[in-house]
Write a protein that holds these residues in place. Structure first.
Motif, short mmCIF file in Angstrom:
data_model
loop_
_atom_site.label_atom_id
_atom_site.label_comp_id
_atom_site.label_asym_id
_atom_site.label_seq_id
_atom_site.Cartn_x
_atom_site.Cartn_y
_atom_site.Cartn_z
N SER A 1 0.05 -1.28 0.16
CA SER A 1 0.19 0.70 -0.01
C SER A 1 0.71 1.24 -0.56
O SER A 1 1.76 1.52 0.65
N THR A 2 0.28 2.21 -0.64
CA THR A 2 1.19 3.92 -0.47
C THR A 2 1.49 4.16 0.30
O THR A 2 1.93 5.03 0.77
N SER A 3 0.41 3.66 1.46
CA SER A 3 0.54 4.52 2.58
C SER A 3 1.01 3.85 3.39
O SER A 3 1.01 4.55 4.58
N SER A 4 1.42 2.61 2.69
CA SER A 4 2.67 2.56 4.23
C SER A 4 4.12 2.33 4.25
O SER A 4 5.45 2.27 5.36
N PHE A 5 4.61 4.26 2.32
CA PHE A 5 5.83 3.95 2.53
C PHE A 5 5.42 5.64 2.78
O PHE A 5 4.96 6.21 2.89
N GLU A 6 6.74 6.43 3.69
CA GLU A 6 6.60 7.12 3.43
C GLU A 6 8.15 8.23 3.35
O GLU A 6 8.98 7.61 3.53
N SER B 1 11.14 -0.08 9.08
CA SER B 1 12.49 -0.46 8.07
C SER B 1 12.35 0.55 7.27
O SER B 1 11.39 1.27 7.03
N LEU B 2 13.76 0.43 6.30
CA LEU B 2 13.54 1.48 5.94
C LEU B 2 13.42 0.85 4.08
O LEU B 2 13.86 -0.61 3.54
N GLN B 3 13.36 1.56 2.98
CA GLN B 3 13.63 1.31 1.32
C GLN B 3 14.86 1.85 0.83
O GLN B 3 14.15 3.09 1.13
N ILE B 4 15.66 2.00 0.12
CA ILE B 4 15.90 2.81 -0.45
C ILE B 4 15.42 2.04 -2.37
O ILE B 4 15.72 1.32 -2.87
N ARG B 5 15.12 3.12 -3.20
CA ARG B 5 14.77 2.93 -4.21
C ARG B 5 15.95 3.82 -5.51
O ARG B 5 15.88 4.95 -4.78
N GLY B 6 16.11 3.13 -6.36
CA GLY B 6 17.20 4.38 -6.89
C GLY B 6 17.08 4.00 -8.42
O GLY B 6 17.26 2.54 -9.11
N ILE C 1 16.60 -1.70 -5.39
CA ILE C 1 15.71 -1.84 -4.09
C ILE C 1 16.63 -1.93 -3.10
O ILE C 1 16.60 -3.36 -3.36
N ILE C 2 16.39 -1.66 -2.27
CA ILE C 2 17.03 -2.18 -0.92
C ILE C 2 16.41 -2.07 0.50
O ILE C 2 16.19 -1.04 0.82
N ASP C 3 16.31 -2.96 0.85
CA ASP C 3 15.60 -3.09 2.13
C ASP C 3 16.48 -3.03 3.25
O ASP C 3 16.96 -3.91 3.40
N ILE C 4 15.82 -2.47 4.36
CA ILE C 4 16.90 -2.37 5.64
C ILE C 4 16.14 -2.41 6.72
O ILE C 4 15.27 -2.11 7.24
N HIS C 5 15.92 -3.80 7.06
CA HIS C 5 15.37 -4.33 8.64
C HIS C 5 16.66 -4.03 10.05
O HIS C 5 17.40 -4.16 9.94
N ASP C 6 14.87 -3.66 10.67
CA ASP C 6 15.42 -3.38 12.19
C ASP C 6 16.68 -2.30 11.86
O ASP C 6 17.15 -1.81 13.02
N TYR C 7 16.48 -1.33 11.27
CA TYR C 7 17.77 0.04 11.07
C TYR C 7 17.13 1.13 12.57
O TYR C 7 18.30 1.35 13.23
N ALA C 8 16.30 0.49 12.94
CA ALA C 8 16.06 0.99 14.77
C ALA C 8 16.63 1.07 15.65
O ALA C 8 16.69 1.54 17.35
N TYR D 1 13.04 5.55 1.90
CA TYR D 1 11.22 5.19 2.38
C TYR D 1 11.22 4.69 3.64
O TYR D 1 11.51 4.30 4.26
N GLY D 2 10.64 5.66 4.28
CA GLY D 2 10.43 4.23 5.88
C GLY D 2 9.18 3.65 5.64
O GLY D 2 7.99 3.92 5.08
N ILE D 3 9.51 2.32 6.22
CA ILE D 3 8.30 1.47 6.65
C ILE D 3 7.35 1.61 6.76
O ILE D 3 8.35 1.52 8.57
N LYS D 4 6.29 1.62 7.75
CA LYS D 4 5.24 1.92 8.96
C LYS D 4 5.64 0.07 9.42
O LYS D 4 5.03 -0.29 8.46
N GLY D 5 5.30 0.23 10.73
CA GLY D 5 5.22 -0.70 11.08
C GLY D 5 3.59 -1.65 11.44
O GLY D 5 2.89 -0.78 10.96
#
Length: 186
Positions: free
Chosen positions: A21-26, A51-56, A120-127, A182-186
């Protein structure tokens, strides 16, 4: 932009075929190079997402392995371990590395004018301050009859929260390279 839709389609494939969902990403930040540079950096990353996601999209000064990413200004020592699966239509490669100074998650880059790799790079548990960080990445390029694709995963053996991400290319990111965080909401 056309590349945003392409990356959304790749993300849907990467996440099991279901588009998020586009509302899951900020959107946190976007960086587009006006001139060639060896590094793109995201700093002061909010600690409010799961989580974080980098798109480029990116292009290099030379076709080579080597673009890398590292966290919290830690591009040395033995803090990273990763493995890659690679294919280019004629050959395949599987490789793994332990105790590395950086995370090599971006595969082989195109140096062809106006041809950009997608990332597309996903980064889990970044915080988290109690867990090591894991990443997974899907990168590739179409060169009109040839190209390559990389599937990558890694671990950053450090429990510090990630507050900075460096996307480094010793062969130079070319002007027009764009990364969005992008930040992915929990």
């Amino acid at each position: 932009m056309w590349w945003a839709q392409l990356l959304n389609n790749i993300a849907a494939l990467f996440s099991g075929g279901v588009a998020a969902s586009t509302s899951s990403f900020e959107s946190i930040a976007t960086a587009t190079l006006a001139v060639d540079s060896t590094s793109i950096q995201f700093t002061s990353i909010p600690q409010t997402y799961s989580s974080l996601q980098i798109r480029g999209i990116g292009r290099s000064g030379t076709s080579a392995n080597g673009p890398s990413l590292y966290f919290n200004n830690v591009p040395s020592g033995t803090s990273y371990a990763y493995h890659n699966l690679y294919g280019d239509g004629t050959s395949v490669l599987a490789q793994g590395y332990a105790s590395q100074a950086y995370d090599s998650s971006m595969g082989i880059l195109s140096a062809t004018a106006n041809i950009f790799n997608g990332f597309i790079i996903d980064i889990h548990d970044y915080a988290s301050t109690t867990r090591n960080k894991t990443t997974r990445a899907l990168t590739g390029v179409d060169l009109n009859g040839s190209g390559s694709i990389w599937l990558h995963s890694s671990v950053f053996t450090n429990t510090s929260a990630i507050t900075q991400i460096d996307l480094y290319n010793g062969y130079t990111w070319k002007a027009g390279t764009t990364f969005a965080l992008y930040g992915i909401k929990g």
